[in-house]
Design an enzyme around this catalytic site. Structure first.
Site, PDB file in Angstrom:
ATOM      1  N   GLY A  75     -23.917  35.432-119.442  1.00  0.00           N
ATOM      2  CA  GLY A  75     -23.246  34.217-119.014  1.00  0.00           C
ATOM      3  C   GLY A  75     -21.758  34.462-118.861  1.00  0.00           C
ATOM      4  O   GLY A  75     -21.219  35.469-119.348  1.00  0.00           O
ATOM      5  N   CYS A 106     -25.899  41.010-122.710  1.00  0.00           N
ATOM      6  CA  CYS A 106     -24.508  40.701-122.362  1.00  0.00           C
ATOM      7  C   CYS A 106     -23.972  39.570-123.255  1.00  0.00           C
ATOM      8  O   CYS A 106     -23.770  39.783-124.443  1.00  0.00           O
ATOM      9  CB  CYS A 106     -24.399  40.373-120.881  1.00  0.00           C
ATOM     10  SG  CYS A 106     -22.696  40.464-120.259  1.00  0.00           S
ATOM     11  N   TYR A 107     -23.760  38.370-122.719  1.00  0.00           N
ATOM     12  CA  TYR A 107     -23.300  37.268-123.569  1.00  0.00           C
ATOM     13  C   TYR A 107     -24.283  37.035-124.704  1.00  0.00           C
ATOM     14  O   TYR A 107     -23.875  36.701-125.828  1.00  0.00           O
ATOM     15  CB  TYR A 107     -23.138  35.989-122.745  1.00  0.00           C
ATOM     16  CG  TYR A 107     -22.653  34.805-123.573  1.00  0.00           C
ATOM     17  CD1 TYR A 107     -21.299  34.642-123.848  1.00  0.00           C
ATOM     18  CD2 TYR A 107     -23.555  33.874-124.098  1.00  0.00           C
ATOM     19  CE1 TYR A 107     -20.852  33.580-124.622  1.00  0.00           C
ATOM     20  CE2 TYR A 107     -23.112  32.807-124.870  1.00  0.00           C
ATOM     21  CZ  TYR A 107     -21.765  32.660-125.129  1.00  0.00           C
ATOM     22  OH  TYR A 107     -21.324  31.609-125.904  1.00  0.00           O
ATOM     23  N   HIS A 217     -26.862  45.049-118.345  1.00  0.00           N
ATOM     24  CA  HIS A 217     -27.925  44.237-117.747  1.00  0.00           C
ATOM     25  C   HIS A 217     -29.114  45.126-117.374  1.00  0.00           C
ATOM     26  O   HIS A 217     -29.133  45.741-116.303  1.00  0.00           O
ATOM     27  CB  HIS A 217     -27.403  43.499-116.511  1.00  0.00           C
ATOM     28  CG  HIS A 217     -26.435  42.415-116.845  1.00  0.00           C
ATOM     29  ND1 HIS A 217     -26.824  41.134-117.142  1.00  0.00           N
ATOM     30  CD2 HIS A 217     -25.080  42.431-116.953  1.00  0.00           C
ATOM     31  CE1 HIS A 217     -25.761  40.396-117.410  1.00  0.00           C
ATOM     32  NE2 HIS A 217     -24.687  41.164-117.309  1.00  0.00           N
ATOM     33  N   GLU A 219     -31.942  44.120-116.494  1.00  0.00           N
ATOM     34  CA  GLU A 219     -32.781  43.458-115.494  1.00  0.00           C
ATOM     35  C   GLU A 219     -32.420  43.811-114.057  1.00  0.00           C
ATOM     36  O   GLU A 219     -33.219  43.580-113.136  1.00  0.00           O
ATOM     37  CB  GLU A 219     -32.710  41.939-115.680  1.00  0.00           C
ATOM     38  CG  GLU A 219     -31.380  41.300-115.358  1.00  0.00           C
ATOM     39  CD  GLU A 219     -30.399  41.277-116.527  1.00  0.00           C
ATOM     40  OE1 GLU A 219     -29.473  40.444-116.511  1.00  0.00           O
ATOM     41  OE2 GLU A 219     -30.569  42.104-117.454  1.00  0.00           O
ATOM     42  N   ASP A 276     -45.403  29.545 -98.340  1.00  0.00           N
ATOM     43  CA  ASP A 276     -45.623  28.813 -99.584  1.00  0.00           C
ATOM     44  C   ASP A 276     -46.512  27.587 -99.384  1.00  0.00           C
ATOM     45  O   ASP A 276     -47.492  27.391-100.103  1.00  0.00           O
ATOM     46  CB  ASP A 276     -44.283  28.391-100.195  1.00  0.00           C
ATOM     47  CG  ASP A 276     -43.321  29.556-100.320  1.00  0.00           C
ATOM     48  OD1 ASP A 276     -43.796  30.670-100.586  1.00  0.00           O
ATOM     49  OD2 ASP A 276     -42.114  29.356-100.130  1.00  0.00           O
ATOM     50  N   LYS A 422     -41.925  34.104-105.026  1.00  0.00           N
ATOM     51  CA  LYS A 422     -42.460  34.321-103.684  1.00  0.00           C
ATOM     52  C   LYS A 422     -43.507  35.427-103.637  1.00  0.00           C
ATOM     53  O   LYS A 422     -44.567  35.264-103.015  1.00  0.00           O
ATOM     54  CB  LYS A 422     -41.312  34.641-102.721  1.00  0.00           C
ATOM     55  CG  LYS A 422     -41.744  35.038-101.313  1.00  0.00           C
ATOM     56  CD  LYS A 422     -42.253  33.863-100.505  1.00  0.00           C
ATOM     57  CE  LYS A 422     -41.107  33.002-100.026  1.00  0.00           C
ATOM     58  NZ  LYS A 422     -41.548  31.960 -99.078  1.00  0.00           N
TER      59      LYS A 422
END
Length: 566
Positions: A75, A106-107, A217, A219, A276, A422
């Site tokens: 964040g 991180c944060y 990070h 991710e 979708d 998606k």
């Protein structure tokens, strides 16, 4: 109490979101990171159901999910800011008593360090971008011994891939950093797991308490072995067994739809021509059969010949019962003079609902029963971007089928994909035998060209944009690049430029071209076309389409930009 983003929409919604009761749930507590959705997606890729909750959610709400693991996101705040987000009251005691594996990123790492008695300070040198990370010899997390702690079921479910990836992790490795504070002193009982090349603490761990933290990070794709590190946390250290796949989810959704919709109820579905809504309609049709009534609304904001092309596809390929309603004049009249993108989306959302109410009345006259349900192909990123649920996460934009819906909506919404991304919807479509050629279609925004005409929407600007978009997409197909690109389109800019055409001065429109690669639309990189291709496309557009004398190519990634311009 803060709301879960997926629960903060219209109260009449039927979200079909009971996955946390059937699957091992990993909660992501969001502290405002631009990568929060990406954490969620990476966890899904590893075979676990994941869900985002606001960082200031109540402990009661967390416990309601019976989480098997929790991840604290990054964040933009400093832990010493006056209004810095904090851990939910009683959270650390709850985590310890229930032995829930916990990872701070991180944060999230800094918040854990401060909350547990460590020290966080402003970094002498702000670390941003790629940075080498070196695990310490004391670390059990990075040493490879994590594979020894696998439960048999978890290990078997990965067919050995997890332990193999753990034993081959590259060390040192390159990680993505983005922080101005750093942990100076880890809490009592914690080991320093890794340090950055600059000497800062990059990771810490307390295996007894099952708490781990990364300053980087894991991710993002820029971090080497990032997926493996998350896998190590969930499977190696947490002992979780992956159980999230589209086969089981498909059967669950069919049963949920049948349970929600009564045996005599009728349902209408909003078909946009995109993946979708079409997969959602196919799913609901399998669940309730001919009590589903599909409508394709031509809102006047479609691409060139979109109405005829889409209707042919629905009838020939998907075999869905679809009625086309041309309401283009109504939509365009409502949008006259509107330039603000949020206002455009809200007007379009409200007008769509008005169209569906008209369609529902027609169905009532036909079958003698007024439909009470409306199917939409809303995705999880739509929900999170439109209604993040707490002050530390920004509303990126109101998707017309989320933030644009009226508060007095009389339909109950059936949104079977409001928990899915998606690529998960595409996989479900394959299991429903939706043609692959259709599933590979590039995404097209619900508001259509309204968010690709910057400024006021006029019939001439729409027509010009349609012609340009057709040339651009056809050129991409001719080059065999269509399937390599996530989304490509043209944008009408509200400016004119001086040019020279036919030995004369022109003062004509400027068009921007955009093409991106992505796996799920949450992050994206611009597609690196060869310069010769861009030159050819620009020449064709300026020569073939009257009114354009300049073409520019957008080389912005997401973040900091979004994929669409509005």
């Amino acid at each position: 109490m803060s709301k879960d983003p997926a629960m903060s929409k219209n109260s009449a919604s039927v979200h079909l979101s009971s996955s946390h009761t059937k699957h091992a749930t990993v909660l992501i507590l969001d502290y405002g990171s631009q990568y929060t959705q990406l954490i969620t997606r990476r966890v899904r890729e590893l075979g676990f159901y994941s869900r985002i909750l606001p960082g200031d959610v109540s402990l009661e709400r967390i416990a309601g999910f019976s989480p098997r693991a929790i991840i604290l996101s990054g964040g933009p705040s400093s832990v010493y800011d006056m209004d810095a987000p904090q851990l939910p009251r009683g959270f650390l005691k709850y985590q310890e008593e229930n032995r829930i594996p916990l990872l701070g990123i991180c944060y999230g790492m800094q918040l854990l360090a401060k909350s547990l008695g460590g020290e966080v300070k402003k970094a002498k040198v702000r670390e941003y971008g790629r940075m080498e990370v070196r695990p310490t010899v004391e670390s059990e997390f990075f040493s490879g011994s994590a594979s020894e702690s696998f439960s048999g079921s978890a290990s078997e479910s990965f067919s050995g891939s997890a332990s193999e990836s753990f034993s081959t992790l590259k060390a040192p490795f390159t990680a993505w950093m983005s922080h101005g504070d750093e942990t100076e002193l880890v809490p009592s009982g914690f080991l320093i797991s890794a340090k950055s090349a600059s000497g800062s603490i990059a990771a810490m761990e307390n295996r007894t308490r099952q708490i781990y933290a990364f300053q980087f990070h894991a991710e993002v794709t820029h971090t080497e072995n990032g997926r493996e590190l998350l896998e190590r946390f969930l499977v190696g250290m947490g002992g979780l067994r992956p159980d999230w796949d589209m086969g089981s989810v498909l059967e669950e959704k069919i049963l949920e739809i049948r349970a929600k919709v009564g045996p005599t109820d009728h349902v209408i579905c909003a078909l946009s021509g995109g993946v979708d809504s079409a997969v959602a309609a196919t799913l609901v049709h399998r669940a309730i059969g001919d009590r589903l009534h599909c409508f394709f609304i031509d809102n006047g904001l479609l691409r060139l010949q979109e109405q005829s092309r889409v209707m042919e596809m629905f009838n020939k390929n998907l075999h869905l019962p679809v009625t086309c309603l041309d309401h283009s004049e109504k939509f365009l009249n409502k949008l006259k003079g509107i330039t603000d993108p949020e206002q455009k989306r809200k007007i379009i959302g409200a007008e769509f609902i008005a169209s569906f109410e008209e369609a529902a009345q027609a169905i009532s006259e036909k079958v003698g029963l007024l439909p009470q349900y409306l199917v939409q192909g809303t995705l999880y990123p739509d929900v999170v971007e439109s209604s993040p649920g707490h002050k530390h996460a920004a509303t990126i934009k109101s998707h017309h089928n989320v933030g644009g819906l009226p508060k007095n909506l009389r339909f109950q919404l059936i949104e079977p994909f409001c928990e899915l991304f998606k690529d998960e919807v595409r996989e479900m479509g394959r299991r429903l035998n939706v043609p692959e050629s259709f599933l590979r279609r590039h995404p097209f925004p619900g508001p259509g060209l309204a968010v690709r005409v910057i400024g006021e929407i006029t019939p001439p600007s729409l027509e010009l944009l349609r012609q340009v978009d057709e040339v651009f997409i056809n050129a991409i197909r001719e080059e065999g690049l269509y399937d390599q690109i996530w989304q490509a389109f043209a944008v009408f800019l509200p400016i004119r430029s001086v040019g020279v055409q036919g030995d004369g001065r022109t003062h004509d429109h400027v068009i921007a071209l955009r093409a991106v690669t992505s796996s799920d639309g949450m992050t994206a990189d611009w597609y690196p076309f060869e310069s010769a291709f861009l030159a050819k496309v620009s020449s064709r557009i300026c020569n073939e389409i009257r009114g354009v004398n300049r073409v520019v190519y957008d080389v912005s990634s997401k973040p900091p930009a979004t994929i669409e311009w509005e």
